[in-house]
Scaffold this active site. Structure first.
Site, mmCIF file in Angstrom:
data_model
loop_
_atom_site.group_PDB
_atom_site.id
_atom_site.type_symbol
_atom_site.label_atom_id
_atom_site.label_comp_id
_atom_site.label_asym_id
_atom_site.label_seq_id
_atom_site.Cartn_x
_atom_site.Cartn_y
_atom_site.Cartn_z
ATOM 1 C CB SER A 95 -11.703 -29.721 19.053
ATOM 2 O OG SER A 95 -10.449 -29.874 19.637
ATOM 3 C CG HIS A 141 -12.278 -32.006 23.639
ATOM 4 N ND1 HIS A 141 -12.171 -30.636 23.721
ATOM 5 C CD2 HIS A 141 -11.730 -32.358 22.455
ATOM 6 C CE1 HIS A 141 -11.577 -30.185 22.628
ATOM 7 N NE2 HIS A 141 -11.306 -31.206 21.840
ATOM 8 C CG ASP A 193 -12.817 -29.667 26.727
ATOM 9 O OD1 ASP A 193 -11.813 -30.407 26.674
ATOM 10 O OD2 ASP A 193 -13.266 -29.069 25.733
#
Ligand SMILES: *[C@@H]1O[C@H](CO)[C@@H](O)[C@H](O)[C@H]1NC(C)=O
Ligand SMILES: *[C@@H]1O[C@H](CO)[C@@H](O)[C@H](O)[C@H]1NC(C)=O
Ligand SMILES: *[C@@H]1O[C@H](CO)[C@@H](O)[C@H](O)[C@H]1NC(C)=O
Ligand SMILES: *[C@@H]1O[C@H](CO)[C@@H](O)[C@H](O)[C@H]1NC(C)=O
Ligand SMILES: *[C@@H]1O[C@H](CO)[C@@H](O)[C@H](O)[C@H]1NC(C)=O
Ligand SMILES: *[C@@H]1O[C@H](CO)[C@@H](O)[C@H](O)[C@H]1NC(C)=O
Ligand SMILES: *[C@@H]1O[C@H](CO)[C@@H](O)[C@H](O)[C@H]1NC(C)=O
Ligand SMILES: *[C@@H]1O[C@H](CO)[C@@H](O)[C@H](O)[C@H]1NC(C)=O
Ligand SMILES: *[C@@H]1O[C@H](CO)[C@@H](O)[C@H](O)[C@H]1NC(C)=O
Ligand SMILES: *[C@@H]1O[C@H](CO)[C@@H](O)[C@H](O)[C@H]1NC(C)=O
Length: 539
Positions: A199, A452, A412
């Site tokens: 991320s 994610h 995601d």
């Protein structure tokens, strides 16, 4: 003939263990690790570094951070230490008005490897679970708070030094200090240097590749928050599309489950089997009009009004800016259930509205409901410290022998997985590399059914974090794979993921699947046996 006196090797005994890549070689072990650790703490003399403490921590210690640091909101209340180590906590000034909080976890059983962890979201938080994971595997590991504490962007306001630390300076500073500490503690420099992040951490990894190409030999970067100002614009744009409850385009959370079912019914079979997982969401050209309610029906749990259909179509359409250029690709279909909790039915998204409030406009009253593509242009034009991280020329990293393993979950719900190929292709074009030429140093894997950085309906246990470890075989563990690639030349062709029953390893394996290297995609050639990896082919 030269004789070595044994006094040259007082506390350092070279040891070799031969049980696989993980423990291939532990170079040094200290006869008295506890005093070695306090000696290190007392003797550190690195510019701008103040040692808060240096403690020997034995394996089996369950460290608690809520009490130590008051960082409860970071979501890392505790971490189990699995290898004896020296833990050094530091304060490092990065400018006259800002600093980072940095920790080094130096395992006694050292593999000769250095590693830096990254951060997440807009934090502000040392990722202790990543430190525990990697130090436990024998890496001398560092982690920093990225230049401010906590999970919000408030500290960015009117302070470009905080933004600069967040963009890259915190990570690079931690690497410089961490490598020096490693050398001082073990009495020899590290042999190879690694990075692990997802991320915001994925973006930091690429920023390091672009701006400090000599910092790492191997970079493991997941779901990277690349094109960062534009990502914040894209994250903001869902709120004006759907609005608040009661608005004509608002879609309540339960109705998103119906949208998800319809997406699966239109797209799940494209990869050759209906198994609840879309292997290649880019091929899914979802048609929301299939859910259009009959005339007069306005409040249903199974169909969408015309206004809602239009909003769904907007959310799944690439976002273009005032100059006609792509801001960010559309949300990939498949992640609706979680994405409705993050974006679609959840009002403003605080990470991205904080970017506009505190970094772009320095105005805590900025209203995310007013977001337009004119705001996107302002954010893109500012791009402080080139935080966009969108440079396609990474030849200096390649020339240094560096390797990148890039992955992105295809479910995601926070950063669309469709942005990762856009960057991969930018590198291709900029450097003039076809895919087989890129393969020598940069490989990108699309992990179907992964959310994610973690979770999801598919085979998402790939070893990118401690909570997602199935085995220590590099084929199943991307951290050990990047090590195997850098040190032994074993480049990944596929990444094998595992799905456990209820995502609980104690309940047994539900299935495993080999995830393909971009631009290949996974096709099921034996649908009767789809839970077997052999039933799939990368084409
Ligand atoms: C560590 O301690 C925390 C409480 O501080 C507890 O919730 C957690 O389960 C413990 N972890 C282990 C592995 O014992
Ligand atoms: C951040 O937290 C650390 C650890 O608690 C503390 O030492 C430091 O002063 C904090 N920094 C700021 C800017 O508040
Ligand atoms: C170091 O590794 C060896 C071999 O895996 C293990 O037996 C030993 O307990 C470890 N020592 C520490 C201090 O973690
Ligand atoms: C120490 O911090 C100052 C800013 O306060 C910076 O200019 C200098 O480069 C730093 N030194 C090192 C070795 O990073
Ligand atoms: C907000 O503050 C930052 C840091 O001082 C500055 O670079 C930026 O120009 C400011 N933005 C506005 C819109 O004033
Ligand atoms: C829609 O229906 C639900 C129950 O099915 C009800 O709770 C809600 O108030 C209705 N909303 C409107 C705007 O009529
Ligand atoms: C930034 O500074 C300006 C000028 O002093 C001030 O008006 C504004 O409130 C500050 N912004 C924040 C979010 O503190
Ligand atoms: C890429 O960057 C290197 C410097 O790192 C430079 O020598 C080279 O010309 C650049 N290549 C392109 C295609 O811009
Ligand atoms: C891809 O690039 C490599 C290196 O430039 C070259 O040897 C190879 O022929 C290219 N492949 C194709 C299909 O053109
Ligand atoms: C299904 O896969 C397993 C494991 O690869 C294999 O042993 C078995 O023969 C396969 N069955 C069919 C029907 O293809």
């Amino acid at each position: 003939m030269r004789l070595f006196s044994s006094v040259l090797l007082p506390a350092i005994l070279p040891l070799c263990f031969a049980d696989g890549i993980l423990y291939e070689k532990r170079d040094f072990i200290f006869s008295d690790p506890s005093s070695a650790c306090s000696q290190l703490g007392a003797s550190i003399a690195i510019e701008n570094v103040t040692v808060n403490f240096a403690n020997f921590v034995p394996a089996g210690t369950n460290l608690s951070f809520t009490q130590d640091f008051g960082l409860a909101d970071c979501g890392y209340p505790s971490a189990l230490v699995t290898s004896d180590m020296c833990r050094v906590a530091m304060y490092v000034a990065t400018s006259y008005r800002n600093s980072i909080t940095l920790e080094a976890w130096l395992p006694i059983n050292w593999t000769g490897r250095f590693l830096s962890t990254g951060n997440g979201g807009e934090s502000g938080c040392i990722q202790y679970t990543d430190l525990a994971y990697t130090a436990g595997l024998g890496f001398a590991t560092v982690g920093a708070n990225n230049g401010h504490n906590g999970t919000t962007g408030v500290a960015f306001a009117n302070n470009s030094d905080v933004v600069e630390d967040f963009a890259i300076r915190s990570l690079h500073t931690g690497v410089v200090v961490g490598k020096e500490l490693t050398k001082q503690f073990y009495g020899t420099a590290h042999k190879k240097s690694y990075y692990l992040g997802c991320s915001t951490g994925g973006r930091q990894g690429f920023k390091s590749v672009q701006s400090y190409p000599l910092d790492f030999d191997g970079v493991l970067a997941g779901a990277p928050a690349l094109n960062y100002p534009n990502l914040n614009s894209w994250s903001n744009h869902f709120y004006p599309i759907f609005g608040d409850p009661g608005h004509a385009t608002y879609i309540p959370i339960p109705l998103w489950a119906a949208v998800h079912r319809e997406i699966l019914s239109q797209c799940d079979g494209i990869d050759g089997v209906v198994d609840g997982i879309i292997e290649d969401p880019e091929l899914c050209r979802f048609r929301p009009e299939a859910l259009q309610c009959a005339p007069g029906v306005t409040n249903s749990s199974t169909c969408l009004t015309s206004a809602q259909v239009g909003a769904v179509r907007d959310a799944f359409t690439d976002l273009y800016g005032v100059d006609g250029k792509l801001i960010y690709p559309r949300m990939q279909p498949g992640s609706e259930v979680i994405a409705s909790l993050v974006y679609y039915a959840n009002g403003a998204f605080s990470f991205s509205s904080d970017w506009f409030k505190y970094a772009v406009y320095n105005n805590s009253n900025w209203d995310p409901a007013t977001f337009t593509i004119a705001d996107a242009k302002e954010a893109e034009d500012q791009n402080p410290f080139d935080i966009a991280t969108w440079n396609g020329n990474i030849s200096a990293f390649q020339n240094n022998g560096g390797k990148i393993l890039h992955y992105h979950g295809q479910m995601d719900a926070i950063i669309t997985s469709e942005n990762s190929p856009v960057y991969y292709n930018l590198v291709s074009r900029t450097m003039g590399l076809n895919s087989s030429a890129s393969d020598s140093f940069y490989r990108f894997f699309r992990i179907s059914g992964m959310g994610h950085c973690q979770g999801g309906d598919g085979a998402h246990f790939i070893g990118n974090q401690l909570a997602s470890v199935s085995t220590m075989d590099p084929q199943n563990n991307v951290l050990l794979r990047i090590v195997d690639w850098v040190e032994n030349g074993n480049a990944p062709e596929t990444v094998t993921g595992t799905k456990f029953v209820n995502d609980d390893p104690t309940q047994g394996v539900e299935f495993t699947r080999n995830h393909c290297k971009y631009p290949k995609r996974n096709v099921c050639t034996n649908p009767a046996n789809y839970t077997s990896p052999d039933a799939w082919t990368c084409v």
